[in-house]
Design an enzyme around this catalytic site. Structure first.
Site: not given
Lengths: 508, 480
Positions: A102, A177, A201
Site C-alpha cells: 500500500k 482503504s 481497511s
C-alpha cells in the site's frame, strides 16, 4: 512500452540465464508457497516470475488501477539479486517473491503518496520497518498500491489517483482503504500485498475482492514508517491468496520494534507451525449484534453455511452479546478523526509535500492544505478538530474514550467464554462505484462490523466464504483474543481446507 | 487604594542530555543548521517518538529536589498549533498527569522570614526549532527553519501564584537555577536560553480575596530583566486601574531595551491547543523503586549542605553561604577540608586567596591550577611552622603560576621560616643600634613604636623570621 523495453534490456544481459517459456505455469495465480517451491526446485526463477507479473500488471492496470506507482526497475534488479541468493543456496520463504505494498508505507527513494495530492512528489529518505523486514528476507517490490487518501475511506473512491476497480466486477468498488492491495491480489498483479487497517481497511476490501486479510493485534506489527491516520487504531497486516500465506507474511513482519513505542515486546510465535491443528472443540462465539435484520441475504446465507461448515469440523457455537456495538461507529469517528486532525498537521507545505504559492505564512498554510487534501480528508480533519476543541473535548473526545473502554470490556468478557468470534465482515458485498460517495454516513456504516475490533485493539481476519447471486465474493470475519493470531489463523486454515471459495479466480 | 501584586513563574529548563528527548540526534549547540536532524525530529510522515530515559531520570531528580511527588503513571500529550518551527504541527508535552506535582521551594529575601513557594507541576516536553530571518545564504529575504533544536528536552517548572514582589521572584528563580545546575541536569546558561522564564503578573487591592486579571510576560531571560519586567508590569497595571481602566488577560513581551512590556496577543487571539494524550507514546510508569534509586543518586542539595557546614564544620553562616555558591566550589572546599582538617582555615583560603586568584585570572574553580590537596599541603607547612602565614601567600602565588608543589617552592626559594633565637637576636641588636632614638621613645612609654621594630626585623629577615619569636625577643630587648 517502457516496461517492455526494460524487460528486454534486462534479458539481454549476458549474465542471465535464458528466460524460459513460462506461459503454462500460471505464475500470476500462485501462492507464496507455490512460487517458493517452484523457485527452490529451479522450475522458475524470480526474474521469470517477476516479469510475468509485471506483464500482467501492464495488461490489467487499465481496467483495475491497483497501483499508484509501479517500480519495474527495482523489481527486476531485486529479482535478479534474489536469483543469485537462491543459486547460492540462501533461500527463505520470501526470497524472490514479487509483492506490492500500500502507498502508505514509506519506501526509501520511491515516491510515497498515501493516495494524496499533498504528497504527490514526496520521496521518503527512509523505509517502514514492516517493508524493511520483507525486503531483508528477499521479497521483490513491484510497486505501491492505490488506497483512499490517508487511508480515509471504505471504497477507494477517495484516492487522489483515481478509483481502483473490483476485479470481480469493474463497476464495483474494491473496498477500502486498502482497495489497491486487495484488487492486486485478486487480479494477479502481486503474489501477496501489505495493507493497513484502522477501522476495517484490510478486512473489508479482502472480503469484497475474495482474498485473505489479517489485521493483527494493535502492537503486534511496527507502525514505524507507516503514514499515520489514527495512531491508536492503525495496524499493518498481510493480504494474501490463502491463510498459509497470511501466516507466512505475519511471521516476517510481527515483532517488537524499538522505533515504535506502541509495538509490544513479547515473544512472537511461529504462526505457520500451528496452522494444521484443526478446530475440534474450538468455541466460536456468534455476537447477536452482528447478525442484524438489515443484513444482505447473500451475506446472511454465507454466514449460515460457514457456521454449518465449522460445525461439521467439530467446532462448538455459543451465542454471545457485545452490548456496546451500536456505539462503535460514532466512537470511532470521534477518536480516529481527533487523532487524524493532529497527525495531518505536519502537511503544512513547510518542509515537504505540496506548497502553494502565497504572499504570507497563513495564506501558504491555507492554500497548500486546501489544494493538497481531498474532500473526505478535510471532512475528517474538521470533525476531529471540533471533537478536541475547548468546550467540546469532554463531551466528545473524553466520552468517546470512555465508550471505547466499554467496547474493549465487552470483548474481554466474551473471550472468557469463547476462543474466537465469527461475524460477517461487511453488511453487503461490494457496492457500485458512486453508490455511496455522496452519502458519508452510509459509507461509514459499511465498516460497522470491523470498527469494534480496532477499538478493542484485538486481531481479526477476513477470508473467502462464498459469493453473492451476482458473483461477488463475500468474506467471513474471525475475531481472536489479543495477541492470539494463531487461533484465528488455525480456524481460517481449517475452513479453507474444507471449502473451495479461495480457489476461485476473478476473470479479468 | 493600595495594591497587592501576585506573581507566578513558568520556567523552561533545557536539559543537558547528549541526545534529544524523542530521537537519537545530538543536542550540541551551534552546529550547522539542520545537521542534527532525523525523520523523527523533522516530523516526517511515519516517524514515531521514543522517549529518552535520561530525560525521565533528570525530571525525577528535579522533582525530588523541589519536594514534588513523582506521578506513578504520567501521560504525554500533544499541544496542537501551526508554526514553521514546529515540524509536526504539535508539540509533545504533558498536560494532565505531569511527571512531578505539588512541590515547593523555600526562598529567602533579605530582611524577610524564609517563605515557602509552591510548585504546581514540572512536566517534560520537546523544544521547537528556530527561525532565521533574512540574510540567509542563498534565500534572499526569505526565512529559514533550523531544526537542530527541535526535540531538545525541556522541563517546564510552574510555580503557584505565591510570589508577591519582584525580589521574591528573583530569589525563587535563583534558587531553582541553583538546584538544576547543582543537579547537573541543566547548564544554566540564560543567554543561550537554557534557563528561561515567563512571568504571570496581576494586582489586586490589598485585603481582597479575588485575584486580579493576569498578564503573561514572555521570555525574560536574565535575573535583572525578570525584576525589571515584573516591576514595570505591576506599575502598569496599577496605573491602568487608577485611571479607571481594566486589565485584560493577554500575553505581553518584555523589551529589554526600553524596560517595558508590550501586548503580543489577547485572550481572544490565544490558541486553542486541543491537548489530548499522544497515542504514539505509552503511559510512563515510574515505580517507587525507580524513585528511590534516583533519590540515592541525588547530590546533597545546597540548603542541606549549607546547614551541615554550619552544624558539623562550625562555619559561620556567611562562609557557609559563600562556599555553597556552586556545587563545584563546595566540592573544592570539602576536598580541602578532608585533606587538611581545619575547616575555618580552609574556608578563609578558599574565600580569600583562591577566589582572588580566580577573579584575577578570569577562570572558574573547576579549572583552578591549585588542587584542594595542594592547598592543604601548603597550609600544613604553615601549621608546622616551616613557613609563616605571610610567606604562604607568596608560595601560593608561585603555585598558581607554576603549578609546582608548595614544598618544592619553599625549598627552591629558601623560604623556610627562621625560628632560631640567636639569629633573630642578632638582627634585633642591629636594628636597635641603628634606631637608638626610637628605642628611647619606646622606653619613654610610646609603645606604638613597637610595630615599627617588628616591621624592620621582618624586612631585614626577608619575611622569614618567625613572627612570634620576633615578638617575644623584641619585647624583652626593648624593655631592656
Amino acid at each position: 512500452m517502457r516496461l517492455a523495453a526494460l524487460i528486454i534490456s534486462f534479458l539481454c544481459q549476458k549474465s542471465l540465464n535464458k528466460v524460459r517459456d513460462t506461459s503454462n505455469m500460471n505464475i500470476i495465480e500462485m501462492t507464496i508457497h507455490e512460487l517458493h517451491s517452484a523457485l527452490k526446485s529451479k522450475k522458475l526463477s524470480s526474474l521469470e516470475a517477476t516479469i510475468a507479473i509485471l506483464e500482467r500488471i501492464k495488461a490489467v492496470e487499465p481496467k483495475v488501477s491497483s497501483f499508484i506507482t509501479v517500480t519495474p526497475e527495482q523489481a527486476l534488479a531485486s529479482a535478479k539479486n534474489a536469483d543469485e541468493q537462491i543459486a547460492s543456496g540462501h533461500c527463505n520463504l520470501l526470497t524472490g517473491i514479487p509483492l506490492a505494498i500500500k502507498d502508505i508505507f514509506l519506501t526509501e527513494g520511491i515516491r510515497t503518496t498515501c493516495g494524496s495530492r499533498i504528497l504527490e512528489n514526496f520521496i521518503p529518505p527512509y523505509s517502514a520497518t514492516s517493508w524493511e523486514k520483507l525486503r531483508d528476507r528477499g521479497a521483490v517490490l513491484l510497486g505501491k498500491l492505490n488506497q483512499d487518501e490517508f487511508a480515509m475511506g471504505s471504497s477507494n473512491e477517495c484516492s487522489a489517483y483515481g478509483v481502483t476497480r473490483n476485479p470481480w466486477d469493474t463497476t464495483c468498488i474494491p473496498g477500502g482503504s486498502s482497495g489497491g492491495s486487495a484488487a492486486a491480489v485478486a487480479a494477479g498483479e502481486a503474489i501477496a500485498t501489505l495493507g493497513t487497517d484502522t477501522g476495517g481497511s484490510i478486512r473489508q476490501p479482502a472480503s469484497h475482492c475474495g482474498c485473505v486479510g489479517l489485521k493483527p493485534t494493535y502492537g503486534r506489527v511496527s507502525r514505524y514508517g507507516v503514514i499515520a491516520y489514527a495512531s491508536s487504531l492503525d495496524q499493518v497486516g498481510p493480504m494474501t491468496r490463502d491463510v498459509a500465506d497470511c501466516a507466512a507474511i505475519l511471521d516476517a513482519i510481527a515483532g517488537y520494534d524499538p522505533k515504535d513505542s506502541t509495538s509490544v515486546n513479547m515473544p512472537v510465535p511461529d504462526y505457520s507451525a500451528s496452522l494444521k491443528e484443526g478446530v475440534k472443540g474450538l468455541k466460536i462465539g456468534l455476537p447477536k449484534e452482528y447478525f442484524i435484520d438489515g443484513l444482505d441475504p447473500d451475506v446472511q446465507k454465507t454466514m449460515t453455511e460457514a457456521i454449518e461448515t465449522y460445525r461439521r469440523l467439530g467446532a462448538e457455537f455459543i451465542d454471545i452479546s457485545l452490548p456496546h456495538t451500536d456505539y462503535a461507529v460514532a466512537t470511532y469517528y470521534l477518536i480516529a478523526t481527533a487523532e487524524a486532525s493532529s497527525n495531518l498537521a505536519r502537511y503544512d507545505g513547510v518542509r515537504f509535500g505540496h506548497r502553494a504559492e502565497a504572499g504570507n505564512l497563513l495564506e501558504m498554510y491555507t492554500k497548500s492544505r486546501s489544494e493538497g487534501f481531498g474532500t473526505e480528508v478535510k471532512r475528517r480533519i474538521m470533525l476531529g478538530t471540533y471533537a478536541l476543541s475547548s468546550g467540546y473535548y469532554d463531551a466528545y473526545y473524553v466520552k468517546a474514550q470512555k465508550v471505547r473502554t466499554l467496547i474493549m470490556n465487552d470483548f474481554i468478557k466474551v473471550f472468557n467464554d469463547v476462543d474466537v468470534m465469527l461475524t460477517p465482515v461487511a453488511p453487503t458485498p461490494a457496492f457500485k462505484i458512486g453508490e455511496k460517495i455522496n452519502d458519508p454516513l452510509q459509507m461509514y456504516l459499511s465498516d460497522i462490523f470491523t470498527i469494534p475490533v480496532n477499538l478493542a485493539g484485538t486481531c481479526a481476519m477476513s477470508l473467502p466464504a462464498g459469493f453473492s447471486a451476482n458473483g461477488l465474493p463475500i468474506g467471513l470475519q474471525l475475531i481472536g483474543k489479543p495477541f492470539d493470531e494463531e487461533t484465528i489463523l488455525r480456524a481460517g486454515y481449517a475452513f479453507e481446507q474444507a471449502t473451495e471459495w479461495h480457489t476461485r479466480k476473478a476473470s479479468i | 487604594m493600595k495594591y497587592q501584586p501576585v506573581i507566578g513563574l513558568e520556567v523552561h529548563v533545557q536539559l543537558k542530555t547528549d541526545t534529544k528527548i524523542f530521537c537519537g540526534c545530538s543536542t550540541q549547540f551551534g552546529a550547522e543548521p539542520n545537521s542534527q536532524t532525523c525523520p523523527v525530529c523533522l516530523g516526517l510522515p511515519g516517524a514515531l517518538p521514543v522517549l529518552n530515559k535520561k530525560v525521565v531520570e533528570f525530571a525525577i531528580k528535579a522533582g525530588l529536589s523541589t519536594n514534588c511527588s513523582i506521578t506513578p503513571r504520567s501521560i504525554f500529550a500533544r499541544k496542537n498549533y501551526f508554526y514553521p518551527d514546529l515540524p509536526k504541527g504539535y508539540q509533545i508535552s504533558q498536560f494532565e498527569d505531569p511527571i512531578c506535582q505539588h512541590g515547593w521551594l523555600d526562598i529567602k529575601v533579605e530582611g524577610q522570614e524564609p517563605k515557602k513557594i509552591g510548585i504546581t507541576r514540572i512536566h517534560m516536553e520537546e523544544d521547537a526549532g528556530k527561525l532565521v530571518h533574512g540574510e540567509l545564504s542563498g534565500s534572499g529575504d526569505g526565512s529559514g527553519v533550523d531544526l537542530n533544536r527541535a526535540c531538545t528536552p525541556l522541563l517546564e517548572v510552574v510555580s503557584e501564584p505565591d510570589l508577591r514582589t519582584s525580589d521574591e521572584a528573583v530569589s525563587y528563580l535563583k534558587q531553582l537555577h541553583g538546584i538544576v545546575t547543582w543537579l547537573g541536569i541543566c547548564d544554566g546558561n540564560m543567554e543561550e536560553g537554557s534557563f528561561r522564564c515567563d512571568a504571570n503578573v496581576s494586582v489586586m487591592p490589598i485585603g481582597s480575596e479575588k485575584l486580579g486579571t493576569r498578564a503573561e510576560i514572555k521570555n525574560v531571560n536574565s535575573f535583572k530583566f525578570v525584576k525589571q519586567a515584573i516591576e514595570y508590569e505591576i506599575q502598569r497595571q496599577i496605573d491602568l486601574i487608577e485611571d479607571g481602566g481594566t486589565v485584560i488577560q493577554e500575553t505581553r513581551l518584555f523589551d529589554p531595551n526600553s524596560g517595558k512590556t508590550r501586548s503580543m496577543r489577547s485572550k481572544e487571539e490565544a490558541h486553542d491547543y486541543r491537548y489530548f494524550p499522544d497515542p504514539d507514546l505509552v503511559p510512563l510508569v515510574i515505580n517507587q523503586e525507580w524513585v528511590e534509586r534516583s533519590r540515592q543518586e541525588l547530590p546533597e542539595l545546597p540548603d542541606k549542605r549549607q546547614q551541615r557546614f554550619i552544624d558539623e564544620l562550625g562555619l559561620p553562616l556567611y562562609d557557609a553561604e559563600v562556599l555553597n555558591g556552586s556545587r563545584v566550589l563546595a566540592d573544592y572546599f570539602e576536598a580541602g577540608v578532608a585533606a587538611h582538617g581545619n575547616a575555618k582555615l580552609v574556608a578563609n583560603w578558599v574565600m580569600g586567596e583562591i577566589t582572588r586568584a580566580l577573579n584575577d585570572s578570569g577562570t572558574s574553580i573547576e579549572f583552578s591550577p591549585v588542587t584542594p590537596s595542594q592547598l592543604a599541603e601548603l597550609l600544613k607547612l604553615v601549621d608546622k611552622g616551616t613557613i609563616s602565614g605571610k610567606i604562604a601567600k607568596t608560595v601560593f602565588d608561585e603555585m598558581w603560576k607554576s603549578g609546582k608543589t608548595p614544598g618544592a617552592i619553599v625549598e627552591e626559594h629558601g623560604l623556610v621560616q627562621v625560628s632560631d633565637c640567636s639569629a633573630i637576636e642578632g638582627i634585633i641588636d642591629e636594628i636597635m643600634a641603628a634606631n637608638a632614638g626610637q628605642v628611647e621613645e619606646f622606653r619613654g612609654g610610646k609603645e606604638k613604636v613597637f610595630g615599627f621594630f617588628v616591621g624592620q626585623v621582618m624586612k631585614a629577615s626577608k619575611g622569614k623570621a618567625n613572627p612570634s619569636v620576633v615578638n617575644e625577643l623584641l619585647i624583652n630587648k626593648l624593655k631592656g
